[in-house]
Design an enzyme around this catalytic site. Structure first.
Site, PDB file in Angstrom:
ATOM      1  N   LYS A   1     -10.530  12.299   8.590  1.00  0.00           N
ATOM      2  CA  LYS A   1     -10.027  11.874   9.898  1.00  0.00           C
ATOM      3  C   LYS A   1      -9.985  13.070  10.852  1.00  0.00           C
ATOM      4  O   LYS A   1      -9.897  14.218  10.400  1.00  0.00           O
ATOM      5  CB  LYS A   1      -8.600  11.329   9.745  1.00  0.00           C
TER       6      LYS A   1
ATOM      7  N   ASP B   1     -12.497   6.622   3.837  1.00  0.00           N
ATOM      8  CA  ASP B   1     -11.281   6.381   4.627  1.00  0.00           C
ATOM      9  C   ASP B   1     -10.829   4.918   4.550  1.00  0.00           C
ATOM     10  O   ASP B   1      -9.738   4.581   4.971  1.00  0.00           O
ATOM     11  CB  ASP B   1     -11.523   6.797   6.086  1.00  0.00           C
TER      12      ASP B   1
ATOM     13  N   LYS C   1       0.841  -1.205   0.000  1.00  0.00           N
ATOM     14  CA  LYS C   1       0.000   0.000   0.000  1.00  0.00           C
ATOM     15  C   LYS C   1       0.876   1.256   0.000  1.00  0.00           C
ATOM     16  O   LYS C   1       1.692   1.443   0.900  1.00  0.00           O
ATOM     17  CB  LYS C   1      -0.912  -0.021   1.239  1.00  0.00           C
TER      18      LYS C   1
ATOM     19  N   ARG D   1      -7.725  -0.561   0.797  1.00  0.00           N
ATOM     20  CA  ARG D   1      -8.222  -1.765   0.121  1.00  0.00           C
ATOM     21  C   ARG D   1      -8.629  -1.465  -1.317  1.00  0.00           C
ATOM     22  O   ARG D   1      -8.559  -2.328  -2.184  1.00  0.00           O
ATOM     23  CB  ARG D   1      -9.376  -2.376   0.942  1.00  0.00           C
TER      24      ARG D   1
ATOM     25  N   ASP E   1       1.397   6.161   5.742  1.00  0.00           N
ATOM     26  CA  ASP E   1       0.448   5.214   5.140  1.00  0.00           C
ATOM     27  C   ASP E   1       0.988   4.579   3.851  1.00  0.00           C
ATOM     28  O   ASP E   1       0.293   3.809   3.194  1.00  0.00           O
ATOM     29  CB  ASP E   1      -0.895   5.920   4.886  1.00  0.00           C
TER      30      ASP E   1
ATOM     31  N   GLU F   1      -9.651   3.406   2.120  1.00  0.00           N
ATOM     32  CA  GLU F   1      -9.119   3.603   0.766  1.00  0.00           C
ATOM     33  C   GLU F   1      -7.996   2.640   0.428  1.00  0.00           C
ATOM     34  O   GLU F   1      -7.756   2.370  -0.752  1.00  0.00           O
ATOM     35  CB  GLU F   1      -8.615   5.052   0.615  1.00  0.00           C
TER      36      GLU F   1
HETATM   37  N1  BES Z   1      -4.486   4.127   6.957  1.00  0.00           N
HETATM   38  C1  BES Z   1      -5.629   3.805   7.719  1.00  0.00           C
HETATM   39  C2  BES Z   1      -5.381   2.748   8.777  1.00  0.00           C
HETATM   40  C3  BES Z   1      -4.558   3.165   9.964  1.00  0.00           C
HETATM   41  C4  BES Z   1      -5.190   3.726  11.072  1.00  0.00           C
HETATM   42  C5  BES Z   1      -3.211   2.914  10.025  1.00  0.00           C
HETATM   43  C6  BES Z   1      -4.447   4.071  12.186  1.00  0.00           C
HETATM   44  C7  BES Z   1      -2.485   3.243  11.129  1.00  0.00           C
HETATM   45  C8  BES Z   1      -3.108   3.821  12.220  1.00  0.00           C
HETATM   46  C9  BES Z   1      -6.731   3.251   6.814  1.00  0.00           C
HETATM   47  O1  BES Z   1      -6.763   3.779   5.533  1.00  0.00           O
HETATM   48  C10 BES Z   1      -8.030   3.571   7.461  1.00  0.00           C
HETATM   49  O2  BES Z   1      -8.333   4.717   7.580  1.00  0.00           O
HETATM   50  N2  BES Z   1      -8.754   2.541   7.887  1.00  0.00           N
HETATM   51  C11 BES Z   1     -10.001   2.715   8.529  1.00  0.00           C
HETATM   52  C12 BES Z   1     -10.954   1.703   7.947  1.00  0.00           C
HETATM   53  C13 BES Z   1     -12.381   1.906   8.388  1.00  0.00           C
HETATM   54  C14 BES Z   1     -12.930   3.164   7.766  1.00  0.00           C
HETATM   55  C15 BES Z   1     -13.172   0.695   7.960  1.00  0.00           C
HETATM   56  C16 BES Z   1      -9.823   2.484  10.037  1.00  0.00           C
HETATM   57  O3  BES Z   1      -9.078   1.589  10.413  1.00  0.00           O
HETATM   58  O4  BES Z   1     -10.398   3.253  10.803  1.00  0.00           O
HETATM   59 ZN    ZN Z   2      -4.990   4.480   4.794  1.00  0.00          ZN
HETATM   60 MN    MN Z   3      -7.898   5.550   5.460  1.00  0.00          MN
END
Ligand code: BES
Ligand code: ZN
Ligand code: MN
Length: 489
Positions: free
Chosen positions: A266, A336, A254, A340, A277, A338
């Site tokens: 966020k 968010d 990623k 995947r 990220d 994104e």
């Molecule tokens: N990049 C984030 C995941 C992340 C969160 C990495 C905190 C490191 C620390 C990812 O893109 C994301 O925002 N995931 C969401 C998914 C949710 C919306 C289903 C998450 O984990 O809140």
């Molecule tokens: Zn992310």
């Molecule tokens: Mn995200």
């Protein structure tokens, strides 16, 4: 710092510091030509990570640094990496510009594998001194410029050389992670891939820009990218072995150079963390950094979907439907989620153009995995027991450990959409956030052997193990993959 490896028979040369490792309860083996004041060793117990600097009365090294290894029965590769880091850090802090490690019989035996001992010592010493200084106008780099290791073991010396290569690759990954998002944009990641290819005739790099992404029908990646003024890229590196390839491996990472969350934005607190990220993509590039100096009888592909996730007038909206490269339609219920979306097009692209035997993807995919496993373990979703066991062993060997998490058919069902084929989040009362991310990706890998590694917890923060840790990027993934590729060679 330069690592110099010499045969044990070489005579002890002039150095600012002599490093002497000792197990708990054993008298440190200080060479005869270095004369210490009486009682210099008194009270030194050899406890794990204990360190003491002693000025020598005479001899080729003005200072001796005693470093404790702890109990011999507890000693392993991770402890060796840690004391390697402690030794380098303490020698550096004492002002030494050169140091030599006392011949290392003491280290060859206990972990049972002199090659792995060499790897661990080199990695510990080199990574223990890692500092990110790229944007300091007055960089404070380590003063310790040269570390000499004397050893009579040819395998240990080979391990030190391998450790030098994997440590350099890990440091390269940390540099990419730590770079701020305005200095490391998708195009900069692509430029890095080109630079990596220039280091070896066996590595080739190409980048698909927006026009090619459109031609391939990568609507999911393009959907993520459309809120940003920075053009997205699919980076594709290939390593071809000297002889016939025993297997074809695809590594996918990623590469979100910044994730604001998009319209599903966020919170402000610590949003800056989202410069990390792209850690999965950086780990894939890190493997190719090492491949320029290593031989594997494998064809290895590295694919990194690179983009920003930004809100804006053109940004993708909750509820929008996109079509991935394999024709699957996806309802984007949360912008968010994104990672995947970027990854599913990368996986479909790999399936179609590479047809690998095995795929491993790495992604800072979910906050949920941080809750489940913290910062010491990456979440592992492996489609075969063999791959799960190989990666578990690789993680234990290199100190980047992984832990199996479940991916059920029920989790895959949770990702089926109402409006489109799939949706990019499960319902908020389901829980299992890390498994849901993996389950979404599973729809894009078919029956190919595959493992998804969620590195959101291990990529930065929370760790503290001398050679790795602090708030910054850990470089996780590259050393794990290299250890795994070894097991496939
Ligand atoms: N990049 C984030 C995941 C992340 C969160 C990495 C905190 C490191 C620390 C990812 O893109 C994301 O925002 N995931 C969401 C998914 C949710 C919306 C289903 C998450 O984990 O809140
Ligand atoms: Zn992310
Ligand atoms: Mn995200």
């Amino acid at each position: 710092m330069k690592l110099v490896v010499k045969d044990r028979a070489a005579k002890l040369e002039r150095n600012d510091a002599l490093i002497v490792f000792a197990f708990e309860g054993e008298t440190p083996d200080v060479p005869r030509e270095v004369v210490l004041p009486t009682h210099a060793l008194r009270g030194f117990k050899g406890e794990f990570r204990e360190a003491r600097a002693v000025e020598a009365d005479s001899g080729p090294c003005s200072r001796v640094l005693l470093v404790g290894l702890g109990k011999a029965a507890d000693f392993d590769a991770e402890r060796l990496r840690r004391v390697g880091a402690v030794a380098a850090q303490r020698a550096d802090a004492s002002g030494a510009t050169s140091a030599v490690v006392q011949p290392m019989k003491v280290l060859e035996k206990p972990i049972g594998d002199p090659f792995q001992a060499g790897v661990a010592l080199a990695e510990g010493a080199l990574l223990g001194l890692y500092r990110y200084q790229s944007f300091k106008t007055k960089p404070k780099s380590a003063k310790l410029a040269k570390l000499t290791v004397l050893s009579g073991s040819r395998e240990l010396r080979a391990g030190l050389e391998r450790g030098r290569i994997s440590a350099a690759a890990n440091a390269y990954v940390r540099d990419l992670q730590n770079a701020p998002a305005n200095k490391l944009r998708p195009r900069d990641l692509a430029a890095e891939a080109k630079k990596l290819a220039a280091r070896s005739p066996r590595i080739r790099a190409k980048t698909l820009g927006p026009a090619e992404l459109k031609r391939h029908g990568m609507g999911a990646l393009l959907g993520v990218a459309q809120g940003s003024v920075e053009p997205p890229a699919m980076i594709h590196l290939v390593y071809r072995p000297r002889g016939r390839a025993k297997a074809c491996i695809a590594l996918v990472g990623k590469g979100l150079t910044f994730d604001t969350g998009g319209i599903s934005i966020k919170p402000a607190a610590r949003m800056w963390d989202m410069k990390y990220d792209m850690s999965g993509g950086a780990a894939v590039l890190g493997v190719f950094h090492a491949l320029a100096e290593l031989d594997f009888p494998l064809e290895i592909h590295g694919v990194v979907p690179a983009t920003e996730n930004m809100p804006g007038g053109r940004a993708i909206k909750p509820g929008d439907v996109v079509t991935a490269m394999n024709g699957t339609t996806i309802e984007v219920l949360n912008t968010d989620a994104e990672g995947r979306l970027a990854l599913c097009d990368a996986l479909a692209y790999v399936q179609k153009t590479v047809e690998p035997d095995t795929i491993v993807d790495l992604a800072t995919l979910t906050g949920a995995v941080v809750i489940a496993l913290g910062h010491e373990l990456s979440g592992m979703f492996a489609s075969t027991e063999r791959l799960r066991d190989q990666l578990t062993r690789a993680g234990e060997q290199c100190g980047e450990r992984v832990w199996p998490l479940p991916l059920l058919d029920a989790h895959k069902d949770q990702m089926k959409g109402e409006v489109a084929d799939l949706k990019n989040i499960n319902s908020s009362d389901s829980g299992n956030g890390a498994s849901a991310g993996a389950a979404f990706l599973a729809h894009f890998v078919g029956s190919t052997e595959w493992c998804h590694l969620d590195i959101a917890g291990t990529a930065w923060g929370g760790l503290g193990r001398d050679w790795v840790g602090g708030a910054q990027g850990s470089g996780v993934g590259t050393r794990l993959l290299l250890a795994w590729l070894d097991s496939r060679s």
